[in-house]
Design a protein around this motif. Structure first.
Motif, mmCIF file in Angstrom:
data_model
loop_
_atom_site.group_PDB
_atom_site.id
_atom_site.type_symbol
_atom_site.label_atom_id
_atom_site.label_comp_id
_atom_site.label_asym_id
_atom_site.label_seq_id
_atom_site.Cartn_x
_atom_site.Cartn_y
_atom_site.Cartn_z
ATOM 1 N N ASP A 110 1.485 6.160 -5.343
ATOM 2 C CA ASP A 110 0.030 6.226 -5.261
ATOM 3 C C ASP A 110 -0.572 4.963 -5.855
ATOM 4 O O ASP A 110 0.020 4.332 -6.744
ATOM 5 C CB ASP A 110 -0.509 7.445 -6.016
ATOM 6 N N ASP A 111 -1.776 4.623 -5.389
ATOM 7 C CA ASP A 111 -2.483 3.465 -5.934
ATOM 8 C C ASP A 111 -2.883 3.706 -7.386
ATOM 9 O O ASP A 111 -3.250 4.820 -7.772
ATOM 10 C CB ASP A 111 -3.757 3.192 -5.130
ATOM 11 N N ASN A 160 0.862 -1.190 0.000
ATOM 12 C CA ASN A 160 0.000 0.000 0.000
ATOM 13 C C ASN A 160 0.897 1.238 0.000
ATOM 14 O O ASN A 160 2.050 1.180 0.423
ATOM 15 C CB ASN A 160 -1.002 -0.021 1.163
ATOM 16 N N PRO A 161 0.395 2.360 -0.498
ATOM 17 C CA PRO A 161 1.244 3.554 -0.633
ATOM 18 C C PRO A 161 1.848 4.036 0.672
ATOM 19 O O PRO A 161 2.987 4.523 0.675
ATOM 20 C CB PRO A 161 0.281 4.596 -1.225
ATOM 21 N N ASP A 162 1.119 3.924 1.783
ATOM 22 C CA ASP A 162 1.670 4.402 3.051
ATOM 23 C C ASP A 162 2.950 3.662 3.399
ATOM 24 O O ASP A 162 3.930 4.266 3.855
ATOM 25 C CB ASP A 162 0.645 4.226 4.179
ATOM 26 N N ASN A 172 5.737 4.588 0.839
ATOM 27 C CA ASN A 172 6.237 5.952 1.065
ATOM 28 C C ASN A 172 7.008 6.052 2.373
ATOM 29 O O ASN A 172 7.975 6.815 2.465
ATOM 30 C CB ASN A 172 5.065 6.935 1.044
ATOM 31 N N MET A 192 1.001 0.128 -8.094
ATOM 32 C CA MET A 192 1.250 1.481 -7.598
ATOM 33 C C MET A 192 2.228 2.196 -8.509
ATOM 34 O O MET A 192 3.070 1.558 -9.150
ATOM 35 C CB MET A 192 1.780 1.440 -6.160
ATOM 36 N N VAL A 235 -4.117 8.881 -12.287
ATOM 37 C CA VAL A 235 -2.824 8.741 -11.620
ATOM 38 C C VAL A 235 -1.982 9.988 -11.887
ATOM 39 O O VAL A 235 -1.863 10.422 -13.039
ATOM 40 C CB VAL A 235 -2.089 7.485 -12.134
ATOM 41 N N PRO A 236 -1.388 10.603 -10.838
ATOM 42 C CA PRO A 236 -0.544 11.786 -11.043
ATOM 43 C C PRO A 236 0.572 11.527 -12.055
ATOM 44 O O PRO A 236 1.234 10.478 -12.009
ATOM 45 C CB PRO A 236 0.020 12.068 -9.643
ATOM 46 N N GLN A 243 5.943 10.546 -4.814
ATOM 47 C CA GLN A 243 5.454 9.547 -3.881
ATOM 48 C C GLN A 243 4.761 8.429 -4.652
ATOM 49 O O GLN A 243 4.470 8.557 -5.840
ATOM 50 C CB GLN A 243 4.473 10.164 -2.887
ATOM 51 N N ALA A 256 4.041 14.187 -5.986
ATOM 52 C CA ALA A 256 3.271 14.223 -4.752
ATOM 53 C C ALA A 256 2.163 15.268 -4.865
ATOM 54 O O ALA A 256 2.322 16.300 -5.524
ATOM 55 C CB ALA A 256 4.174 14.540 -3.571
ATOM 56 N N ALA A 257 1.049 14.991 -4.216
ATOM 57 C CA ALA A 257 -0.065 15.943 -4.223
ATOM 58 C C ALA A 257 0.355 17.223 -3.507
ATOM 59 O O ALA A 257 1.023 17.189 -2.463
ATOM 60 C CB ALA A 257 -1.276 15.325 -3.548
#
Length: 235
Positions: free
Chosen positions: A31-32, A11-13, A16, A227, A44-45, A29, A232-233
Motif C-alpha cells: 500500500d502507498d 505503485n501498489p498495483d 501487488n 510503499m 498505513v495497515p 499486500q 490486505a484490506a
C-alpha cells in the motif's frame, strides 16, 4: 551489469501484480505511504512487514553512497543476523524485482508452495549473494513476471530504458550482537551488503526516519515514493 529489464513503475498495483504472480499469498499486500509524518503513518495497515522506497539517483547521492560503503568497509557495523536474505544486483533496472524479493523473503509473509519465489528462495539456500545474483540472471522464474508487471503500470513502457530512479527496501531483523532486540536493515542490491540502520521498535516509523534523514533530507527532488507491505484490506 549483464542484462537490462524494463523499469518497474512504483505503485501498489504493479508491486501487488508482481507479488501475486511470484507466489505471495494475498493476505498481505503493498500500500502507498502518503507521507512520513506521524499522522499519515497511522493510516498505513499494521503490522508493516517491509518498507520499499523509490528514490532518485544523483551525483550527490552516489557520492554519499560510496562514502558510506567505504566507512562500513573500514569501520564495520553492528553484526547482522546471518539469515537476512540479500542478493547482489547484476541486472540493470531489476531493482524493483530485487526490492520485492528482499521485502517478501525477509518477512513472515506466506508463499504458495512451488511458486516462483518459493522455488527461488529454496534454490538460494547456502549460496553467496553473488551466486544468488547469477541464479537470478539465469533462472526463467522472474524475467517474465517482471516484464508483465512492468507493462501493467499506468505509464507507457519507456523506449529509453536508462533511469535515474532506484528501489531499496527496509526490513526488521534480529540483532546478532550482544543482547536481544530488532534492527532496521536496509537491503539494496547495489550496495556491498545489508546495512544496519539502527534499533527497530516500529519498522514503519523507524524506516520513515531513515528515509527522511538519509535520503529526503539530502535532496531537493520530489521523485520519492514509499510503499509498505502489510495486511490486505478485508472485503
Amino acid at each position: 551489469m549483464s542484462s537490462r529489464w524494463i523499469p518497474l513503475e512504483s505503485n501498489p498495483d504493479v508491486l501487488n501484480s508482481w507479488s501475486n504472480k511470484a507466489g505471495l499469498v494475498p493476505l498481505v499486500q503493498f500500500d502507498d505511504v502518503f507521507g512520513l509524518d506521524e499522522a499519515l503513518l497511522t493510516m498505513v495497515p499494521q503490522p508493516v512487514k517491509a518498507v520499499v522506497l523509490l528514490f532518485p539517483i544523483s551525483p550527490e547521492s552516489e557520492a554519499r553512497r560510496k562514502q558510506e560503503d567505504e566507512e562500513i568497509l573500514s569501520k564495520g557495523q553492528p553484526t547482522l543476523d546471518p539469515t537476512v536474505f540479500w542478493i547482489k544486483q547484476t541486472i540493470s533496472n531489476a531493482c524493483g524485482t530485487m526490492g520485492l524479493i528482499h521485502a517478501i523473503a525477509n518477512s513472515d509473509a506466506t508463499l504458495k508452495p512451488e511458486s516462483p519465489l518459493s522455488k527461488f528462495i529454496d534454490q538460494c539456500t547456502d549460496k553467496t549473494p553473488e551466486e544468488r545474483a547469477k541464479l537470478l540472471e539465469t533462472t526463467p522464474l522472474f524475467a517474465d513476471i517482471h516484464a508483465q508487471a512492468a507493462s501493467s503500470g499506468q505509464s507507457a513502457v519507456p523506449t529509453n530504458l536508462d533511469t535515474d530512479l532506484h528501489f531499496t527496501c527496509f526490513v526488521a531483523a534480529p540483532s546478532a550482537g550482544t543482547g536481544p532486540g530488532m534492527r532496521v536493515v536496509e537491503l539494496d542490491g547495489r550496495r556491498n551488503g545489508p546495512i544496519d540502520r539502527g534499533e527497530c521498535t516500529d519498522l514503519l516509523a523507524d524506516a520513515a526516519k531513515v528515509i527522511q534523514e538519509v535520503y529526503m533530507g539530502n535532496s531537493q527532488s520530489m521523485q520519492f515514493n514509499v510503499m509498505a507491505l502489510g495486511p490486505a484490506a478485508k472485503d
